[in-house]
Design a protein around this motif. Structure first.
Motif, PDB file in Angstrom:
ATOM      1  N   LYS A 158      31.405  28.525  42.358  1.00  0.00           N
ATOM      2  CA  LYS A 158      30.452  29.050  41.374  1.00  0.00           C
ATOM      3  C   LYS A 158      29.469  30.046  41.989  1.00  0.00           C
ATOM      4  O   LYS A 158      29.007  30.956  41.307  1.00  0.00           O
ATOM      5  CB  LYS A 158      29.666  27.908  40.732  1.00  0.00           C
ATOM      6  CG  LYS A 158      30.488  27.065  39.794  1.00  0.00           C
ATOM      7  CD  LYS A 158      29.643  25.945  39.209  1.00  0.00           C
ATOM      8  CE  LYS A 158      30.499  25.025  38.358  1.00  0.00           C
ATOM      9  NZ  LYS A 158      29.732  23.877  37.866  1.00  0.00           N
ATOM     10  N   ILE A 159      29.151  29.867  43.263  1.00  0.00           N
ATOM     11  CA  ILE A 159      28.098  30.690  43.870  1.00  0.00           C
ATOM     12  C   ILE A 159      28.592  31.583  45.002  1.00  0.00           C
ATOM     13  O   ILE A 159      27.786  32.230  45.666  1.00  0.00           O
ATOM     14  CB  ILE A 159      26.944  29.804  44.390  1.00  0.00           C
ATOM     15  CG1 ILE A 159      27.428  28.909  45.528  1.00  0.00           C
ATOM     16  CG2 ILE A 159      26.304  29.007  43.275  1.00  0.00           C
ATOM     17  CD1 ILE A 159      26.323  28.264  46.317  1.00  0.00           C
ATOM     18  N   LYS A 160      29.906  31.669  45.216  1.00  0.00           N
ATOM     19  CA  LYS A 160      30.416  32.343  46.414  1.00  0.00           C
ATOM     20  C   LYS A 160      29.989  33.799  46.541  1.00  0.00           C
ATOM     21  O   LYS A 160      29.881  34.310  47.639  1.00  0.00           O
ATOM     22  CB  LYS A 160      31.927  32.198  46.535  1.00  0.00           C
ATOM     23  CG  LYS A 160      32.752  32.898  45.527  1.00  0.00           C
ATOM     24  CD  LYS A 160      34.224  32.629  45.811  1.00  0.00           C
ATOM     25  CE  LYS A 160      35.103  33.202  44.753  1.00  0.00           C
ATOM     26  NZ  LYS A 160      36.501  32.895  45.022  1.00  0.00           N
ATOM     27  N   SER A 161      29.716  34.470  45.438  1.00  0.00           N
ATOM     28  CA  SER A 161      29.273  35.867  45.542  1.00  0.00           C
ATOM     29  C   SER A 161      27.856  35.965  46.116  1.00  0.00           C
ATOM     30  O   SER A 161      27.447  37.026  46.574  1.00  0.00           O
ATOM     31  CB  SER A 161      29.337  36.546  44.180  1.00  0.00           C
ATOM     32  OG  SER A 161      28.430  35.929  43.283  1.00  0.00           O
ATOM     33  N   LYS A 162      27.110  34.866  46.115  1.00  0.00           N
ATOM     34  CA  LYS A 162      25.738  34.859  46.623  1.00  0.00           C
ATOM     35  C   LYS A 162      25.624  34.224  48.008  1.00  0.00           C
ATOM     36  O   LYS A 162      24.552  34.180  48.589  1.00  0.00           O
ATOM     37  CB  LYS A 162      24.836  34.080  45.660  1.00  0.00           C
ATOM     38  CG  LYS A 162      24.763  34.696  44.281  1.00  0.00           C
ATOM     39  CD  LYS A 162      23.933  33.831  43.372  1.00  0.00           C
ATOM     40  CE  LYS A 162      23.981  34.385  41.955  1.00  0.00           C
ATOM     41  NZ  LYS A 162      23.324  33.512  40.998  1.00  0.00           N
ATOM     42  N   VAL A 163      26.718  33.711  48.546  1.00  0.00           N
ATOM     43  CA  VAL A 163      26.698  33.006  49.822  1.00  0.00           C
ATOM     44  C   VAL A 163      26.514  34.005  50.967  1.00  0.00           C
ATOM     45  O   VAL A 163      27.166  35.053  50.998  1.00  0.00           O
ATOM     46  CB  VAL A 163      27.990  32.176  50.003  1.00  0.00           C
ATOM     47  CG1 VAL A 163      28.117  31.635  51.413  1.00  0.00           C
ATOM     48  CG2 VAL A 163      28.036  31.051  48.989  1.00  0.00           C
ATOM     49  N   GLU A 164      25.640  33.646  51.901  1.00  0.00           N
ATOM     50  CA  GLU A 164      25.384  34.494  53.061  1.00  0.00           C
ATOM     51  C   GLU A 164      26.643  34.593  53.921  1.00  0.00           C
ATOM     52  O   GLU A 164      27.395  33.631  54.077  1.00  0.00           O
ATOM     53  CB  GLU A 164      24.244  33.912  53.890  1.00  0.00           C
ATOM     54  CG  GLU A 164      23.725  34.832  54.943  1.00  0.00           C
ATOM     55  CD  GLU A 164      22.433  34.345  55.594  1.00  0.00           C
ATOM     56  OE1 GLU A 164      21.913  35.078  56.422  1.00  0.00           O
ATOM     57  OE2 GLU A 164      21.967  33.243  55.280  1.00  0.00           O
ATOM     58  N   ILE A 165      26.866  35.767  54.483  1.00  0.00           N
ATOM     59  CA  ILE A 165      28.059  36.030  55.278  1.00  0.00           C
ATOM     60  C   ILE A 165      27.699  36.062  56.758  1.00  0.00           C
ATOM     61  O   ILE A 165      26.691  36.658  57.147  1.00  0.00           O
ATOM     62  CB  ILE A 165      28.710  37.368  54.859  1.00  0.00           C
ATOM     63  CG1 ILE A 165      29.158  37.312  53.407  1.00  0.00           C
ATOM     64  CG2 ILE A 165      29.877  37.724  55.770  1.00  0.00           C
ATOM     65  CD1 ILE A 165      29.633  38.608  52.829  1.00  0.00           C
ATOM     66  N   ILE A 166      28.528  35.410  57.565  1.00  0.00           N
ATOM     67  CA  ILE A 166      28.342  35.446  59.004  1.00  0.00           C
ATOM     68  C   ILE A 166      28.738  36.843  59.486  1.00  0.00           C
ATOM     69  O   ILE A 166      29.858  37.292  59.256  1.00  0.00           O
ATOM     70  CB  ILE A 166      29.228  34.381  59.700  1.00  0.00           C
ATOM     71  CG1 ILE A 166      28.849  32.993  59.229  1.00  0.00           C
ATOM     72  CG2 ILE A 166      29.121  34.510  61.219  1.00  0.00           C
ATOM     73  CD1 ILE A 166      29.820  31.917  59.661  1.00  0.00           C
ATOM     74  N   ASN A 167      27.822  37.529  60.126  1.00  0.00           N
ATOM     75  CA  ASN A 167      28.093  38.865  60.648  1.00  0.00           C
ATOM     76  C   ASN A 167      28.965  38.719  61.890  1.00  0.00           C
ATOM     77  O   ASN A 167      28.533  38.176  62.901  1.00  0.00           O
ATOM     78  CB  ASN A 167      26.778  39.568  60.990  1.00  0.00           C
ATOM     79  CG  ASN A 167      26.970  41.005  61.406  1.00  0.00           C
ATOM     80  OD1 ASN A 167      28.008  41.364  61.955  1.00  0.00           O
ATOM     81  ND2 ASN A 167      25.970  41.818  61.159  1.00  0.00           N
ATOM     82  N   THR A 168      30.197  39.172  61.813  1.00  0.00           N
ATOM     83  CA  THR A 168      31.123  38.978  62.937  1.00  0.00           C
ATOM     84  C   THR A 168      30.785  39.852  64.135  1.00  0.00           C
ATOM     85  O   THR A 168      31.442  39.745  65.168  1.00  0.00           O
ATOM     86  CB  THR A 168      32.590  39.206  62.492  1.00  0.00           C
ATOM     87  OG1 THR A 168      32.697  40.477  61.887  1.00  0.00           O
ATOM     88  CG2 THR A 168      33.015  38.121  61.531  1.00  0.00           C
ATOM     89  N   ASN A 169      29.785  40.690  64.014  1.00  0.00           N
ATOM     90  CA  ASN A 169      29.306  41.422  65.186  1.00  0.00           C
ATOM     91  C   ASN A 169      28.246  40.619  65.933  1.00  0.00           C
ATOM     92  O   ASN A 169      27.831  41.003  67.018  1.00  0.00           O
ATOM     93  CB  ASN A 169      28.732  42.783  64.780  1.00  0.00           C
ATOM     94  CG  ASN A 169      29.806  43.693  64.235  1.00  0.00           C
ATOM     95  OD1 ASN A 169      30.927  43.695  64.720  1.00  0.00           O
ATOM     96  ND2 ASN A 169      29.482  44.426  63.196  1.00  0.00           N
ATOM     97  N   TRP A 170      27.783  39.513  65.339  1.00  0.00           N
ATOM     98  CA  TRP A 170      26.786  38.670  65.981  1.00  0.00           C
ATOM     99  C   TRP A 170      27.475  37.630  66.825  1.00  0.00           C
ATOM    100  O   TRP A 170      27.549  36.451  66.493  1.00  0.00           O
ATOM    101  CB  TRP A 170      25.908  38.001  64.938  1.00  0.00           C
ATOM    102  CG  TRP A 170      24.987  38.922  64.226  1.00  0.00           C
ATOM    103  CD1 TRP A 170      24.834  40.257  64.443  1.00  0.00           C
ATOM    104  CD2 TRP A 170      24.106  38.585  63.166  1.00  0.00           C
ATOM    105  NE1 TRP A 170      23.897  40.772  63.582  1.00  0.00           N
ATOM    106  CE2 TRP A 170      23.437  39.762  62.780  1.00  0.00           C
ATOM    107  CE3 TRP A 170      23.810  37.411  62.507  1.00  0.00           C
ATOM    108  CZ2 TRP A 170      22.500  39.796  61.773  1.00  0.00           C
ATOM    109  CZ3 TRP A 170      22.874  37.435  61.497  1.00  0.00           C
ATOM    110  CH2 TRP A 170      22.218  38.616  61.133  1.00  0.00           C
ATOM    111  N   ILE A 171      28.002  38.054  67.921  1.00  0.00           N
ATOM    112  CA  ILE A 171      28.753  37.169  68.804  1.00  0.00           C
ATOM    113  C   ILE A 171      28.008  36.998  70.121  1.00  0.00           C
ATOM    114  O   ILE A 171      27.241  37.853  70.516  1.00  0.00           O
ATOM    115  CB  ILE A 171      30.185  37.711  69.034  1.00  0.00           C
ATOM    116  CG1 ILE A 171      30.160  39.180  69.435  1.00  0.00           C
ATOM    117  CG2 ILE A 171      31.034  37.500  67.810  1.00  0.00           C
ATOM    118  CD1 ILE A 171      31.501  39.795  69.668  1.00  0.00           C
TER     119      ILE A 171
END
Length: 172
Positions: A158-171
């Motif tokens: 229901k809320i996946k469009s609002k879920v924060e995304i892990i920045n894959t450059n933050w390694i």
């Protein structure tokens, strides 16, 4: 002179310990640190998941590491609420997720935040926990969480469009 030398040695020890590197995953895997550095609501267990997979639960100011296959993941934690992070993890990389307890109506609520390698303020607190403790093993009971997981995944849908995304450059 002796005071200056002692101060310099103490400074080197402290700064080198804060420069401690995060461990790397096994070849071809991704590694995620889940770090709860605050003692707020420390008696409350948070349950952790990777999609439909139950990882376990911990309480207090602790951390655990989770090695997984690279690719798409939806990490979530549950307490009084559920909070989600999604991302496409890269092979041979390490990621850090800050687990933040929040005041809830009846018990502590949980928030997940991906940590940027240049967020010195948060990393300093996280590395303090890493220096004091070893990663803990998640507590797992043989309990049927299928209904709980189903409801969690429905909530995510229901809320996946609002879920924060892990920045894959933050390694790390």
């Amino acid at each position: 002179m002796i005071k200056k030398n002692l101060f310099f040695i103490a400074f080197l020890i402290l700064t080198s310990s804060y420069c401690q590197e995060f461990i790397k995953p096994s070849e071809g895997k991704s590694l995620v640190y889940f770090v709860r550095h605050s003692g707020v609501g420390s008696l409350i267990n948070f349950k952790y998941f990777d999609g439909e997979k139950y990882l376990g639960k911990i309480n207090g100011a602790n951390y655990f590491t989770y090695e997984c296959e690279p690719g798409d993941h939806v990490f979530w934690a549950a307490s009084e609420n559920r909070d989600f992070l999604k991302g496409t993890l890269k092979a041979n990389e390490t990621y850090v997720i800050e687990v933040k307890p929040k005041m809830g109506a009846f018990k502590a609520a949980v928030r997940l935040h991906p940590v940027s390698p240049d967020n010195d303020r948060v990393l300093k607190r996280i590395k303090r926990i890493l220096l004091k403790r070893k990663p803990i093993k998640l507590k797992r009971k043989d309990e049927d969480l299928s209904f709980f997981i189903k409801k969690g995944i429905e909530r995510y849908q229901k809320i996946k469009s609002k879920v924060e995304i892990i920045n894959t450059n933050w390694i790390f």
